[in-house]
Design a protein around this motif. Structure first.
Motif, PDB file in Angstrom:
ATOM      1  N   ASN A 421     -15.253  29.116  21.109  1.00  0.00           N
ATOM      2  CA  ASN A 421     -13.643  28.977  20.735  1.00  0.00           C
ATOM      3  C   ASN A 421     -12.986  30.027  20.082  1.00  0.00           C
ATOM      4  N   LEU A 422     -13.282  30.813  19.374  1.00  0.00           N
ATOM      5  CA  LEU A 422     -12.519  32.053  18.839  1.00  0.00           C
ATOM      6  C   LEU A 422     -12.443  33.109  20.062  1.00  0.00           C
ATOM      7  N   ASN A 425     -10.031  31.742  22.396  1.00  0.00           N
ATOM      8  CA  ASN A 425      -8.593  31.879  21.958  1.00  0.00           C
ATOM      9  C   ASN A 425      -7.755  33.250  22.230  1.00  0.00           C
ATOM     10  N   PHE A 468      -5.269  25.689  12.043  1.00  0.00           N
ATOM     11  CA  PHE A 468      -6.294  25.115  11.895  1.00  0.00           C
ATOM     12  C   PHE A 468      -6.169  23.569  12.087  1.00  0.00           C
ATOM     13  N   LEU A 489      -9.438  25.578  17.412  1.00  0.00           N
ATOM     14  CA  LEU A 489      -9.419  26.148  16.273  1.00  0.00           C
ATOM     15  C   LEU A 489      -9.917  24.816  15.002  1.00  0.00           C
ATOM     16  N   VAL A 492     -13.356  24.698  15.051  1.00  0.00           N
ATOM     17  CA  VAL A 492     -13.819  25.693  14.615  1.00  0.00           C
ATOM     18  C   VAL A 492     -13.784  25.657  13.012  1.00  0.00           C
ATOM     19  N   PHE A 514      -9.482  36.888  12.968  1.00  0.00           N
ATOM     20  CA  PHE A 514     -10.097  35.396  12.475  1.00  0.00           C
ATOM     21  C   PHE A 514     -11.232  35.847  11.617  1.00  0.00           C
TER      22      PHE A 514
END
Length: 532
Positions: A421-422, A425, A468, A489, A492, A514
């Motif tokens: 996901n990070l 992103n 978030f 996020l 996450v 991040f």
């Protein structure tokens, strides 16, 4: 706009003078000079505890009372002793005059004024003054003899008004009360008598010492007893403060919150000040507890609805995908038909991913599905970056991992999703050519630190506080690509929190970072995440 030289007229000069003058500088905050001092005094007092203020106020009032009593006692005693001394002095002066004229005869000019009966008091002065000159007399010494007075004292005695009113003068032998009366039958002659003020002054000094000693002892006793009494009286207030502190440190932002703390019933009597505070505090806690319970029920219902709806949507979505695949394989479709069918399949896949994300968040909220085993983050990071490089080849991907494996305790599937996901992103919301850097490092004392950074446009400040949160999108600020669901996020943050870790964001134009911190094997819970 700027004004030219021709506009610098009286108005600007007046504004300049007002800004430079004290009134102009402080007019918005009160009177100049006194206001800052008063503010400092108020801030100084505000830092005191209530018991200190009460004790100091009590001691100050007692000190003022002692000073008032001492002042008036000293003044009254001084007047009384002076009046008593004056009566004695006038009696001695009358006896001296009577000695000068025994049996109705004219005064004997050769007799000493101290020869009269009762004139032998130590320190007493008796002299005859004729035309401003001391003719006879002196002062009684402590051994009972008489001593002459120096010339300086003779001048002072000669200047005493002959009005039978005692006056105070300082002589070489001390401070005296003096009285002068004319000698009968002897024009230009006066008899001056005097008594020392030393005894009166000693009495007043002893009185002052006594009052000061008694006042000091009274202040000390009042301070000690007052402190004990005030401390005992304010104990209920301290109990209320302790309960308020316990409530203030409770995590009330999420989850099922219970507020068992209450002020004891004996401290909630409405007729007392502390009781009123305790009663109001209990009512406030009841209101807060009810509001938290209502909020929790509402959140539980929403989460249950999302979980149920997501679970129910999986079956029709699977059917849609199956029927779409069957139509593609069994029907002869035109180009537009195949394109439309492809869109249906793509949207069903996207909705399936959204449903899976919602189900994962629901499980994380309920604390279910935790799998704890050793996870090699080094291998996980390398595989995740490799997958991201294939998915976004128009970006530059860099990776930095230590030579030694970094192992943590957790769910490998969930931790992989955190990385995906990070990285997604960073690749999806930045322009082509952006560099996305992933770094893995072992944390001091165990654990791991993962950073995913890019040199894109950055995230605007208003979105950083809610980045978030669920369904938060800041896509327009990062790139012009299609918007995401806003759950990546949030997932996450939820996974990292479930692993007792923390995640933070640091973003500015040209750099977004991040940072994920995970505890080591066997580590306790770390502080909650700093964002999300």
């Amino acid at each position: 706009m700027t004004s030219g030289p021709g506009l610098a007229g009286p108005n600007q000069e007046a504004h300049r003078q007002m800004a430079q003058s004290p009134a102009g500088a402080h007019g918005a905050h009160g009177a100049p000079g006194s206001q800052p001092g008063r503010a400092r005094w108020q801030r100084w007092l505000e830092g005191w505890r209530l018991r200190s203020k009460l004790l100091v106020a009590t001691l100050a009032l007692l000190l003022i009372t002692c000073l008032t009593i001492g002042f008036f006692s000293h003044a009254v005693m001084s007047v009384f002793l002076t009046r008593q001394l004056d009566q004695t002095l006038l009696g001695a002066s009358d006896r001296a005059l009577g000695l000068q004229a025994p049996h109705g005869r004219l005064p004997d000019p050769d007799r000493d004024p101290l020869d009269a009966p009762g004139q032998g008091r130590i320190g007493m002065i008796g002299v005859r003054i004729t035309d401003g000159e001391l003719i006879s007399g002196g002062v009684v010494t402590p051994d009972g003899t008489r001593a002459a007075l120096p010339e300086s004292d003779a001048e002072i005695l000669a200047a005493v008004p002959v009005v039978r009113e005692p006056v105070t003068r300082n002589l070489s032998v001390g401070e005296y009360r003096l009285v002068a009366q004319p000698q009968p039958g002897a024009p230009g002659t006066a008899i001056v008598s005097g008594l020392p003020l030393a005894e009166r002054n000693n009495t007043l000094f002893s009185l002052g010492l006594t009052i000061a000693g008694v006042s000091a002892v009274g202040l000390v006793l009042t301070g000690v007893l007052g402190y004990l009494i005030i401390r005992r009286a304010l104990q209920p207030l301290e109990q209320v403060s302790a309960i308020a502190t316990q409530v203030a440190t409770m995590p009330l932002e999420a989850g099922d919150v219970n507020l068992p703390e209450r002020v004891p019933e004996e401290l909630t009597h409405p007729t007392t000040e502390v009781g009123s505070v305790g009663l109001a505090f209990n009512r406030m806690l009841d209101n807060v507890s009810h509001a938290l319970a209502v909020r929790q029920r509402s959140e539980t219902q929403v989460r249950q609805f999302v979980a149920d709806a997501s679970h129910e949507l999986r079956t029709p979505l699977t059917s849609i995908r199956g029927y779409t695949e069957m139509v593609r394989l069994t029907e002869d479709l035109s180009a537009n038909g195949r394109q439309s069918l492809g869109r249906v399949e793509a949207e069903s896949l996207r909705m399936t991913g959204l449903v899976e994300d919602l189900l994962l968040l629901a499980r994380l909220d309920e604390g279910r599905g935790e799998i704890r085993k050793e996870v090699d983050l080094t291998q996980l990071v390398i595989e995740s970056v490799s997958d991201a490089r294939v998915a976004a080849q128009d970006h530059s991907w860099t990776i930095s991992v230590p030579e030694e494996p970094v192992v943590v305790q957790g769910d490998p599937g969930q931790l992989r999703q955190v990385l995906i996901n990070l990285l997604t992103n960073g690749g999806r919301h930045t322009d082509p050519g952006t560099t996305v850097s992933t770094t893995l490092a072992a944390a001091a004392g165990g654990g791991a630190v993962i950073t995913v950074a890019d040199n894109g446009h950055g995230i605007p400040k208003p979105f950083q506080e809610h980045i978030f949160s669920r369904f938060t999108r800041a896509d327009a600020a990062r790139s012009g690509r299609a918007a995401s669901s806003g759950l990546g996020l949030a997932i996450v943050a939820a996974i990292v929190s479930a692993h007792r870790g923390s995640i933070s964001l640091d973003s500015e134009p040209g750099r977004t970072v991040f940072t994920v911190r995970l505890p080591g094997r066997g580590s306790g819970a770390e502080p909650g995440r700093s964002a999300g």
